[in-house]
Design a protein around this motif. Sequence first.
Motif, PDB file in Angstrom:
ATOM      1  N   ASP A  60      -7.817   4.679   7.267  1.00  0.00           N
ATOM      2  CA  ASP A  60      -7.098   5.578   6.369  1.00  0.00           C
ATOM      3  C   ASP A  60      -6.930   4.981   4.976  1.00  0.00           C
ATOM      4  N   THR A  61      -6.694   3.669   4.900  1.00  0.00           N
ATOM      5  CA  THR A  61      -6.432   3.044   3.603  1.00  0.00           C
ATOM      6  C   THR A  61      -7.584   3.257   2.637  1.00  0.00           C
ATOM      7  N   GLU A  62      -8.802   2.931   3.069  1.00  0.00           N
ATOM      8  CA  GLU A  62      -9.967   3.101   2.197  1.00  0.00           C
ATOM      9  C   GLU A  62     -10.190   4.568   1.854  1.00  0.00           C
ATOM     10  N   GLU A  83      -8.000   9.402  -3.879  1.00  0.00           N
ATOM     11  CA  GLU A  83      -7.126   9.496  -5.048  1.00  0.00           C
ATOM     12  C   GLU A  83      -7.800   8.997  -6.322  1.00  0.00           C
ATOM     13  N   MET A 129      -7.928   6.967   1.655  1.00  0.00           N
ATOM     14  CA  MET A 129      -6.899   7.414   0.710  1.00  0.00           C
ATOM     15  C   MET A 129      -7.156   6.861  -0.682  1.00  0.00           C
ATOM     16  N   LEU A 130      -7.542   5.588  -0.776  1.00  0.00           N
ATOM     17  CA  LEU A 130      -7.855   5.015  -2.085  1.00  0.00           C
ATOM     18  C   LEU A 130      -9.002   5.773  -2.744  1.00  0.00           C
ATOM     19  N   LEU A 179      -0.201   6.048  -6.953  1.00  0.00           N
ATOM     20  CA  LEU A 179      -1.545   6.532  -7.288  1.00  0.00           C
ATOM     21  C   LEU A 179      -1.599   8.048  -7.155  1.00  0.00           C
ATOM     22  N   MET A 180      -1.010   8.580  -6.082  1.00  0.00           N
ATOM     23  CA  MET A 180      -0.975  10.035  -5.903  1.00  0.00           C
ATOM     24  C   MET A 180      -0.138  10.709  -6.978  1.00  0.00           C
ATOM     25  N   PHE A 211       0.820  -1.209   0.000  1.00  0.00           N
ATOM     26  CA  PHE A 211       0.000   0.000   0.000  1.00  0.00           C
ATOM     27  C   PHE A 211       0.856   1.263   0.000  1.00  0.00           C
ATOM     28  N   TYR A 235       1.900   1.478  -3.634  1.00  0.00           N
ATOM     29  CA  TYR A 235       0.811   1.719  -4.576  1.00  0.00           C
ATOM     30  C   TYR A 235       0.176   3.086  -4.387  1.00  0.00           C
ATOM     31  N   LEU A 236      -0.082   3.470  -3.148  1.00  0.00           N
ATOM     32  CA  LEU A 236      -0.714   4.769  -2.903  1.00  0.00           C
ATOM     33  C   LEU A 236       0.197   5.919  -3.315  1.00  0.00           C
ATOM     34  N   THR A 237       1.503   5.748  -3.117  1.00  0.00           N
ATOM     35  CA  THR A 237       2.449   6.775  -3.566  1.00  0.00           C
ATOM     36  C   THR A 237       2.351   6.966  -5.067  1.00  0.00           C
TER      37      THR A 237
END
Length: 293
Positions: A233-235, A241, A237-238, A204-205, A197, A200-202
């Motif tokens: 936080d995970t949901e 973004e 942030m997904l 995705l942003m 995560f 991936y989130l990095t």
Amino acid sequence: MSHPGLDEERLKRWTQGFADGSVVPVLGPGALEGARHPETGDAMPADNERLILALNQGRPMSPVLMHEFSRAAMKIEQDYGRPYLERFLCACFGEVPWTRAPVIDWLAQQRPAWVVDLNRDTQLQDAWAGTPHLLVQGIARVTGGRRYRVFRHDGIGYHELHDEAAESPPTPSGPVLFKPLGTPRPDPSFVASDADFVDYLTELMGGFALPRFLKERRRGVRYLSLGVRFTRDTERMLFTEITQEAGEPKGWALLPATAGKERRYLARHGVTVIEACARDLAERAARETPQRA
């Protein structure tokens, strides 16, 4: 039970929006309610707690690890290795012939222009096995390049698209299924552990986890969240973004009950809370709308 927020006019607006791409369903674990093991009758382990227990062979982990699947997955990965984690996810979501969840059955019949599916199962893929569609699969921990793969399904099988075809598929036909957290098929890849995560989130942003054609499609659309909880936080942030450049207001979230943190987050992002669950919508729609042939 009657839900005032699920009135006929709103339902019609949503289903029309699915067809033209102006309303995009976002699926969470609650959309898989009713999917069961065909022999034991056990529910599919879609939510955090059930998935952690399944991963740890039915044994609870420490309270810190039980809070979120990604934490538990990170611990298992450290103890047993990445292949162990991926084998579990492939076996759980790719090998067990779970019965179809009512929400998935209903949504598959609608053939929305595109769907964001935050689950790792194959139910919509299986429902569209005879329907041409595109699959965008999230991937993590790659050295450079994109954080996704794009596959075209021709009604028989998947074929991966590369380079410019992945960025802008020629004459896309059928629905687009975006599974940012991965899927076992056609080629297993998952965003599962904390390390996944973070990576991936990095990306995705930074704009590297969505193909160009989806970035273009998402401009000005609204989202209907089905079975997603926003307590972690995970949901959040997904969702934040993925839904960039959405319309105003951003959309709706079906939630049977919400905590203060969820309500504040959704209000801040222009999402209207409707006190119902995803299955309520499928059942109401089934009564209102004749089945497609």
